[in-house]
Write an enzyme that holds these catalytic residues in place. Structure first.
Site, short mmCIF file in Angstrom:
data_model
loop_
_atom_site.label_atom_id
_atom_site.label_comp_id
_atom_site.label_asym_id
_atom_site.label_seq_id
_atom_site.Cartn_x
_atom_site.Cartn_y
_atom_site.Cartn_z
N HIS A 244 0.85 -1.25 -0.01
CA HIS A 244 0.05 -0.19 0.18
C HIS A 244 0.67 1.40 -0.04
CE1 HIS A 244 -4.15 1.78 1.61
NE2 HIS A 244 -3.31 2.65 1.08
N LEU B 71 2.49 6.75 -5.03
CA LEU B 71 3.75 7.27 -5.97
C LEU B 71 3.50 8.46 -6.32
CD1 LEU B 71 5.50 3.89 -7.55
CD2 LEU B 71 6.23 5.31 -5.36
N ASN C 239 -4.80 6.02 -7.38
CA ASN C 239 -5.33 7.31 -7.41
C ASN C 239 -4.44 8.27 -7.83
OD1 ASN C 239 -3.87 7.08 -5.05
ND2 ASN C 239 -5.43 8.47 -3.74
N ASP D 141 -8.72 2.63 -3.65
CA ASP D 141 -8.05 3.35 -2.30
C ASP D 141 -8.31 4.93 -2.43
OD1 ASP D 141 -6.79 3.23 0.06
OD2 ASP D 141 -5.17 4.37 -0.75
N HIS E 136 -10.24 -0.12 0.84
CA HIS E 136 -10.37 0.91 1.72
C HIS E 136 -11.57 1.08 2.05
CE1 HIS E 136 -9.34 5.68 2.43
NE2 HIS E 136 -10.74 5.32 2.36
N ASN F 283 -5.98 9.25 6.56
CA ASN F 283 -7.30 8.33 6.59
C ASN F 283 -7.05 6.98 6.59
OD1 ASN F 283 -9.88 8.21 6.21
ND2 ASN F 283 -10.00 8.73 4.14
N ASP G 62 0.62 2.68 3.65
CA ASP G 62 -0.16 3.68 3.14
C ASP G 62 0.82 5.02 2.96
OD1 ASP G 62 -2.40 4.98 2.03
OD2 ASP G 62 -3.41 4.98 3.91
N HIS H 212 2.72 14.15 0.66
CA HIS H 212 2.23 15.64 -0.02
C HIS H 212 3.16 16.57 0.24
CE1 HIS H 212 -1.68 14.10 -0.14
NE2 HIS H 212 -1.91 13.37 1.21
O1 DOR Z 1 -4.17 9.16 4.38
C1 DOR Z 1 -4.62 8.78 3.28
N1 DOR Z 1 -3.95 9.26 1.97
N2 DOR Z 1 -5.61 7.89 3.08
C2 DOR Z 1 -6.00 7.54 1.86
O2 DOR Z 1 -7.08 6.71 1.73
C3 DOR Z 1 -5.45 8.01 0.33
C4 DOR Z 1 -4.02 8.57 0.94
C5 DOR Z 1 -3.71 9.62 -0.15
O3 DOR Z 1 -4.13 9.09 -1.45
O4 DOR Z 1 -3.28 10.81 0.16
ZN ZN Z 2 -7.01 4.03 1.92
ZN ZN Z 3 -3.85 4.56 0.57
#
Ligand code: DOR
Ligand code: ZN
Ligand code: ZN
Length: 433
Positions: free
Chosen positions: A68, A71, A102, A159, A186, A285, A312, A316
């Site tokens: 999980h 990238l 995503n 996800d 998810h 999340n 996960d 960012h």
């Molecule tokens: O904290 C999260 N960030 N949970 C997710 O399900 C998606 C992920 C993201 O893509 O930033």
């Molecule tokens: Zn998730």
């Molecule tokens: Zn995720």
């Protein structure tokens, strides 16, 4: 992946290889990208020209398989690229990663999967893509599951959200079954989130922030388990954060359903009580939950109810995360801290043995995908890590290879440092002195 490999002779390390019931000091010879020999290896013709690595006092483990990660390429390269994300993986001892779909565009077609694999061709670690369940992750119609499977996906996931239409989700599970793909779920009932940004509880009240209740996760965990029961398809529940998720997975396992559970390091390390201020670095999340939930996740890992630890990893930009929880996006990075948190929180505390941790980080995730990883028997791919366990150090985001420095663990004192990562017999990360 580069083809050039070295002959490597690793001497005197403690090999922790639970797939083969091994936890003992021995030597390893790597050649042609595979484990050639494990045991006592004397200097001689077979070790001629080998690079010698002294591993006395260190541990050798199968490389970690992270089911999980995000990238961000294509589409959000300012957060992470395949290059920076895979270097971060190598730095963290992770030799196989599954990037979630995503991105922009979403990985929902054979073309998108091929494009991703092409971009990852020279990555230092194995990149096994996950395809979206629905087109554009819009939740309206199924993505081209057959086409994506043929192009190389190893699993399906929506996800970032759940497929809220249960009928569509059932159809997805049936398709996934046809193509032998596990569903990585998810679990989040979107409408129930109702604007929440952190765990609902005393802390969210103290900070006057809208809360996310446990039921947001639990109702979908229950639904997905029941849908797995009905369709017979393999279901892997991502980033479980609540005590009831553990109970529901226990319920599924008691019935012999093909269900596995995943826990992320942040959810077994930190509770919402340790959130010191309203800051984006604490926002992910699902959110950091109560102490009782953290305890239940730890017990679940110990009891074997929770099978997998994955990160996960959600990088960012610094500006995005340097905001209040209402404004910052969900997600923290994890690839470069997962082993240290697992070792410090679970092994040093006596909850798991080191072998037990390796099962959750290498063996079981490989089983979820049905791939031949997490096993260092002779003949297997030489995907492995060498780590040092005895020196305490502080987590320092400035040392991360990831573009994302967004972690609530900066400054945390931990044990368990990756010294070297080897993929297909090639050194892809080596600590600099
Ligand atoms: O904290 C999260 N960030 N949970 C997710 O399900 C998606 C992920 C993201 O893509 O930033
Ligand atoms: Zn998730
Ligand atoms: Zn995720």
């Amino acid at each position: 992946m580069e083809k050039k490999t070295e002959k490597i002779w690793i001497r005197g390390g403690r090999l922790v290889d639970p797939a083969n019931g091994i936890d003992e000091v021995c030597d390893l010879l790597l050649e042609d990208g595979v484990v050639k020999k494990a045991g006592k290896i004397e200097s001689g013709t077979e070790t001629a020209d080998a690079r010698v690595i002294h591993a006395e006092g260190k541990v050798i483990m199968p490389g970690f398989v992270d089911l999980h990660v995000h990238l961000r390429e294509p589409g959000f390269e300012y957060k992470e690229t395949i290059e920076t994300g895979t270097k971060a993986a190598a730095h963290g001892g992770v030799t196989t990663i599954c990037p979630m779909p995503n991105t922009n565009p979403v990985i929902d077609s054979a073309e998108a999967v091929k494009d991703l694999l092409k971009r990852a061709e020279h990555a230092p670690v194995h990149v096994l893509p996950v395809g979206a369940v629905t087109k554009g992750q819009a939740g309206k119609e199924l993505a081209d599951i057959k086409g994506m499977k043929e192009a190389g996906i190893v699993a399906l996931s929506e996800d970032g959200k759940s497929v809220m239409d249960t009928l569509l989700f059932r159809r997805a599970l049936k398709e996934a079954k046809k193509y032998d793909l596990p569903m990585l779920s998810h679990c989040e009932d979107k409408p129930l989130v109702d604007g929440g940004v952190m765990n609902q509880g005393k802390k969210s009240e103290e900070l006057s922030l809208p809360g996310i209740t446990n039921a947001v996760e639990d109702v979908i965990v229950a639904r997905d388990i029941l849908m797995s029961k009905e369709t017979g398809n393999r279901l892997h529940l991502c980033h479980c954060s609540t005590a009831d998720s553990v109970r529901l997975i226990r319920f599924a396992k008691e019935q012999g359903l093909p269900v596995t559970g995943e826990v992320c390091p942040h959810h077994f390390t930190m509770s919402d009580e340790e959130i010191t201020e309203d800051h984006g670095r604490f926002k992910m999340n699902p959110p950091l939950r109560s102490r009782e939930d953290v305890q239940a996740l730890r017990e679940g890992l110990k009891d074997g109810i929770m099978d997998v630890i994955s990160t996960d990893h959600a990088p960012h930009g610094a500006e995005e995360k340097n905001q209040s929880m209402k404004l910052a996006p969900f997600g923290i990075v994890g690839l470069e801290t997962s082993f240290a948190l697992g070792y410090t929180e679970l092994v040093k505390s006596g909850l798991l043995t080191l072998s037990g941790l390796v099962e959750k980080m290498s063996v079981n995730p490989a089983k979820v995908l049905g791939i031949e990883k997490g096993n260092l028997a002779p003949g297997r791919a030489a995907d492995l890590v060498i780590a040092e366990l005895d020196t305490e150090y502080e987590i320092d985001p400035d040392t991360f290879f990831s573009k994302g420095k967004n972690t609530p663990f900066a400054g945390k004192k931990v044990y368990g440092k990756i010294l070297m990562t080897i993929v297909d017999g090639r050194v892809v990360y080596e600590e600099k002195h």
